[in-house]
Design an enzyme around this catalytic site. Structure first.
Site, PDB file in Angstrom:
ATOM      1  CE  LYS A   1      -3.814   2.101   2.567  1.00 11.51           C
ATOM      2  NZ  LYS A   1      -4.869   1.967   3.655  1.00 11.51           N
TER       3      LYS A   1
ATOM      4  CB  SER B   1      -8.021   4.045   2.923  1.00 14.43           C
ATOM      5  OG  SER B   1      -7.324   3.610   3.593  1.00 14.43           O
TER       6      SER B   1
ATOM      7  CB  SER C   1      -8.563   1.507   5.825  1.00 15.23           C
ATOM      8  OG  SER C   1      -9.252   2.557   5.508  1.00 15.23           O
TER       9      SER C   1
END
Lengths: 95, 477, 483
Positions: free
Chosen positions: C75, C150, C174
């Protein structure tokens, strides 16, 4: 609870956050909506509740006092917007 | 109208740790710009603070020294404001739960003791430095200092004059150096002070509006800045004006304070507990460990010097004014086996005068305690007289020789050989028959003449007591 | 190759069925082929191939770990040395970190091969990946819907087989919410289990990294390397890391599952309720007991979260000021202009909204009413969980109120968007570990089941998830066009 455009401007200034003037109203509306959501909290009596700042019920760990970092200025300043003779440059600061 | 001044001081003492409060970067002073600012100090994304144990220990030592409450549970908070020397946009400090609680410090003003309350002392990180010169209208930022541990010591508004403020600051300065937690170097900014100053009509209980004078970095300026600010406020009030609560900067060149508008803007600091750090827990074991290593405090040492060594107030005060000087005294005393008073007089007298003249601290004295002790030993065992000792000391200061070496080399050894003294006395009596007559006819004063003659002949090395005794016998015939 | 799980790939690399170089190349090809999903912000092709070669050599030399040669994607919130780290923001579009996040360092040390950096909501603020400066990620199950957020890029990339595993971070859901919406397995560990060093902070007391994988077995392998004490993070826990794979097959007989009535009340749509009921029934069949429980303060999790997270973020994001790195506006007229314009031009709308909210909640006069109040409610919610977990071994519930919603559907209504995290947020406030595992489909779109455990019970959660995946095959489905 609702926030005015003036409120938003004040908060934006505290946060040093530029906001286009035509967007101020929409931020005021969004933030007011968030504050409405938060009024739910006041319905609950929390008089004798200890605030919880952190999920960890633990003490701060202490580091031994030794120098572990070496000069890495070149690498750090390679990503800086404006430097001169090792200094970071900003518009003139008036005291 | 008669006015009363009310002062509270906030002193920032840089703690003498090797590394920073939340990172492993060096705290050494004077490095090239930004060479001692690591990723944590620069506030790069994703990096995290880890607390330096030594900074905590030093804060606790200070707390113990001012008999303050040591918080078993203290919390770091973020103080939010934007400034280019503050890389994260917040300073990690302590707000609601500082590590050191209420304590006190006693000062002496014209021989009278006064107790000044200490509200709190908390740990925080120092900011970097802004350099305004020669960047084509830009400001340069050096973050070497960012993250240096600070102990902010906040006094109660108990101080009533600039003189008291200076006495308090000096006492604090002496204490932190005594404790070894701050080098006290004011020129390098290791010990700085902000003063909250207000005035009120004498007799009024409520405080007047205060102004905060920032960053005063010498004892002289504290006094001048406060006096100036007091005058300004009184003049303002007497002319029907009002004091505005604000931050003012002392300009030592113009000897005036002026408003710092840039600092006024962001006064909503939005403190909240720093979620990157957990509560600091000081348990009894940690406190006991620190207490065991706590040095003797100035007042206790002074009392002990008076009681155990029989020193007078003046000598005890001078000798305990720094830990190093006190240590020097005790080391010399032990090594010399001389009387405490003799030892004290030599250190506060000849040695201090020489150090002052050369602008040296006791830690850099050319005469080590061992060598001074050697000198004192020879005074005590009558090898040399006090007068000759001054000569030996002079030689010690300029060489690395021991007192015994100097005495031997220069032949300064006191002559106690009665035969040698007797021979000289006999000769002098024979050479000065007129004076002998005068003495014998009752003119006692002439005795001093004979002593002088003998000592001159013996270059001061004769034992004065012995000379007196023999002269008396011989002159009486 | 890309259809295999991490565990299977590790075996193939070991047996020499194919090399890491071949495997890495295959994934790089797929990334290129499916770049319209927009899952990656940066693809590190050259570096990946180089590291794959090194991994092959390491495997040959016999000192490989289970992750050596395994492709992984990070990420873009994790700092990577000499590789751009953007956090999904224009603010860091030009930012290359001079260090690795601890998680990245550990995975590199293990020999995992990074394929690139994954798209995400800007500074992890969002539930749909639509706040990213680099554009929305498309859900491979229906490209007109969002992947969640997210960690939207992470979930989409794993679901579309553009990597076999990924890292994610979870501040209010997330990891779990995008895992649920994309039909993969996501684990948010106990707060403090994985180091936060080098993981760009959104809300420091809530943020926690975790693995996003195809199944629980793979999650156990990845967590094994990611977890552990880090002296650079004061909030990381100095506790031994158990062998997460060892307990996967423990029997579930006698397991007590609590179902909070607040999760299954009238707010939950009937399709979702029905799907979850079937899933929970599987646990009954495996020998678990079901118990209804109550956590009365859960309903206040969203307001408390939207005070605490913005408050922390308002300070965390102050460092982005155009002075030492990141975006700086052109020709600032003075210092105030430098700050205001750099931040104003480089932060997106959602980030600004949260900074403003947090600044307001902390400002003089509002601190007690908002920030302290929220912290008290945080305590009550945490106590609710403590009480419940004294009675039952785990708590189960939905991850999301609905399956993936349409792109653009909630962008004009931030409150509506916030409510999509209603089932995940409370867990972060308490700091507990929780998982999302594939539990069925509604109209062809994946549904997640959430399993919440006690502090440091990651091994138990993985055990439960693995047992479920032994008797169901939801986790093996793949989106059409990405088989």
């Amino acid at each position: 609870m609702s926030l005015t455009a003036d409120d938003v401007n004040k908060i934006a200034h505290l946060a040093r956050l530029g906001i286009d003037s035509q967007d101020i109203k929409s931020y005021a509306k969004d933030l007011s909506g968030m504050l409405d959501l938060m009024t739910q909290m006041s319905e609950l009596n929390t008089d004798n509740v200890e605030p919880m700042a952190h999920p960890m019920d633990q003490a701060q760990r202490l580091r031994t006092d030794v120098v572990t970092e070496q000069n890495n200025r070149e690498k750090f300043q390679a990503i800086a917007p404006q430097v001169d003779t090792g200094l970071y440059l900003v518009p003139k600061v008036i005291e | 109208m008669e006015w009363e001044t009310v002062i509270g001081l906030e002193v920032h003492a840089q703690l003498a740790t090797k590394s920073k409060i939340f990172s492993g970067a060096s705290t050494a002073y004077g490095a090239e710009p930004n060479t001692q600012a690591c990723a944590v100090d620069l506030g790069l994304p994703g990096v995290l603070p880890v607390l330096n144990k030594e900074a905590v220990r030093m804060a606790v030592i200070f707390g113990m020294a001012i008999e303050a409450h040591i918080a078993p549970y203290s919390v770091f908070a973020r103080k939010n404001y934007f400034y280019p020397d503050l890389p994260k946009g917040y300073q990690i400090s302590q707000m609601d739960l500082p590590i050191v609680g209420i304590g006190h410090l006693d000062i002496e003003i014209e021989g009278v003791n006064k107790r000044i309350g200490v509200t709190r002392a908390h740990l925080e990180e120092d900011a970097g430095k802004s350099l305004h010169e020669s960047f084509h209208g830009l400001t340069g930022i050096d973050l070497n200092r960012a993250g240096t541990p600070l102990l902010e010591i906040v006094s109660e508004p108990d101080i009533r004059s600039a003189k008291e403020a200076v006495a308090y600051m000096r006492k604090l300065h002496e204490l932190v150096r005594y404790l070894g937690i701050c080098d006290g170097n004011m020129q390098e900014g290791s010990f700085r002070c902000d003063a909250n100053v207000s005035v009120r009509p004498k007799g009024q209980e409520a405080f007047g509006t205060r102004a905060e004078i920032k960053n005063i970095n010498s004892f002289k300026f504290v006094e001048k800045a406060i006096n100036h600010e007091v005058e300004r406020q009184i003049e303002l009030l007497e002319n029907g004006g009002k004091v505005v609560q604000e931050t003012r900067l002392y300009d030592s060149v113009k000897d005036e304070t002026r408003s710092m508008r840039s600092k006024e803007e962001a006064n909503d600091y939005r403190y909240f507990p720093d979620p990157d750090l957990l509560p600091v827990i000081i348990d009894e074991a940690f406190k006991a460990e620190i207490k065991a290593a706590l040095p003797e405090l100035p007042q206790a040492k002074k009392d002990r010097f008076k009681n155990a060594y029989g020193l007078d107030e003046e000598n005890a005060t001078i000798l305990t004014s720094s830990r190093q000087l006190a240590d020097y005294f005790e080391a010399t005393l032990k090594a010399s086996g001389s009387e405490a008073k003799l030892c004290a007089n030599w250190i506060t007298g000849d040695l201090s005068a020489a150090l002052n003249k050369a602008n040296l601290e006791i830690t850099h004295s050319p005469v080590s305690y061992e060598r001074l002790a050697g000198l004192l030993t020879r005074i005590t065992d009558d090898t040399i007289s006090g007068k000759i000792a001054k000569q030996v000391f002079e030689a010690l200061w300029h060489s690395t020789a021991s007192a015994d070496e100097v005495i031997a080399e220069k032949g300064l050894k006191q002559i106690t050989d009665t035969g040698a003294i007797e021979a000289i006395i006999d000769r002098i009596i024979a050479d000065n028959t007129d004076q002998v007559e005068q003495y014998r006819s009752g003119k006692d004063k002439v005795f001093a003449f004979f002593v002088g003659q003998v000592m001159k002949e013996m270059q001061g090395k004769a034992n004065p007591a012995e000379v007196n005794k023999m002269l008396k016998t011989k002159l009486q015939g | 190759m890309h259809t295999k799980t991490l565990k299977e790939l590790a075996q193939c690399l070991r047996s020499g069925e194919f090399s890491s170089l071949e495997l890495t190349q295959a994934f790089l090809n797929r990334i290129k082929k499916h770049q319209d999903l927009n899952a990656y912000i940066t693809v590190t092709e050259e570096l990946a191939l180089q590291n794959a070669k090194a991994a092959d050599a390491r495997i040959a030399s016999g000192n490989a770990t289970v992750l050596t040669g395994i492709p992984i994607a990070q990420k873009d919130i994790f700092c990577t040395l000499d590789v751009k780290t953007t956090c999904g923001s224009k603010m860091l579009d030009n930012f290359t970190a001079p260090y690795n996040a601890t998680v990245v360092e550990k995975l590199n040390q293990a020999g995992a091969v990074m394929l690139g950096k994954l798209n995400m909501d800007e500074f992890a603020m969002g539930s749909s990946n639509e706040t990213s400066f680099y554009g929305v990620v498309k859900n491979p199950w229906n490209i007109n819907t969002v992947p969640g957020g997210s960690s939207g890029g992470s979930a989409a990339a794993v679901a579309a087989r553009l990597t076999v595993c990924a890292t994610g971070t979870d501040t209010g859901g997330s990891i779990r919410q995008p895992a649920a919406l994309c039909g993969i397995t996501g684990l948010k560990p106990t707060y403090g289990r994985i180091s936060r060093y080098g993981m760009i902070a959104y809300a420091s007391s809530l943020d926690q990294g975790g693995p996003m994988t195809r199944n629980a077995e793979d999650a156990a392998i990845l967590l094994q390397t990611m977890a552990g004490f880090d002296e650079k993070d004061s909030t990381s826990v100095d506790q031994p890391v158990p062998d997460y794979s060892a307990g996967l097959n423990a029997p579930l007989k006698g397991l007590k599952i609590g179902l909070p009535k607040e999760f299954f009340g009238s707010g939950l749509n009937s399709d979702m309720a029905a799907t979850l009921e079937i899933a929970i029934n599987e646990y009954k069949k495996l020998g678990a007991e079901i118990k209804e429980i109550s956590m009365p303060n859960l309903k206040l999790a969203i307001p408390a979260y939207y005070v605490i997270a913005p408050a922390e973020c308002s300070a965390n994001l102050s460092r982005f000021d155009g002075v030492r790195y990141g975006y700086r506006c052109d020709n600032p007229s003075d210092l105030a202009d430098l700050y205001t314009r750099s931040r104003g031009e480089a932060f997106g709308k959602e980030v600004k909204r949260r900074i403003l909210m947090g600044t307001y909640a902390l400002s003089a006069g509002y601190y007690d009413a908002y920030y302290i109040k929220a912290q008290k409610i945080r305590r009550l919610i945490s106590d609710d969980f403590k009480n419940a977990l004294a009675d039952v071994d785990v708590i189960m519930g939905p991850v999301t109120p609905t399956t993936a919603f349409g792109i653009g559907e909630k962008m004009d209504d931030p409150i509506e968007m916030y409510l999509s995290d209603i089932y995940t947020i409370a867990i972060n406030l308490a700091g507990l570990p929780a998982m999302s595992i594939p539990a069925g489909f509604i109209d062809g779109m994946p549904v997640g089941l959430q399993i919440i455990g006690n502090y440091f019970a990651e091994d138990r959660l993985l055990n439960l998830a693995h047992q479920f995946q032994q008797v169901t095959n939801w986790h093996q489905h793949s989106p059409k066009g990405f088989e």
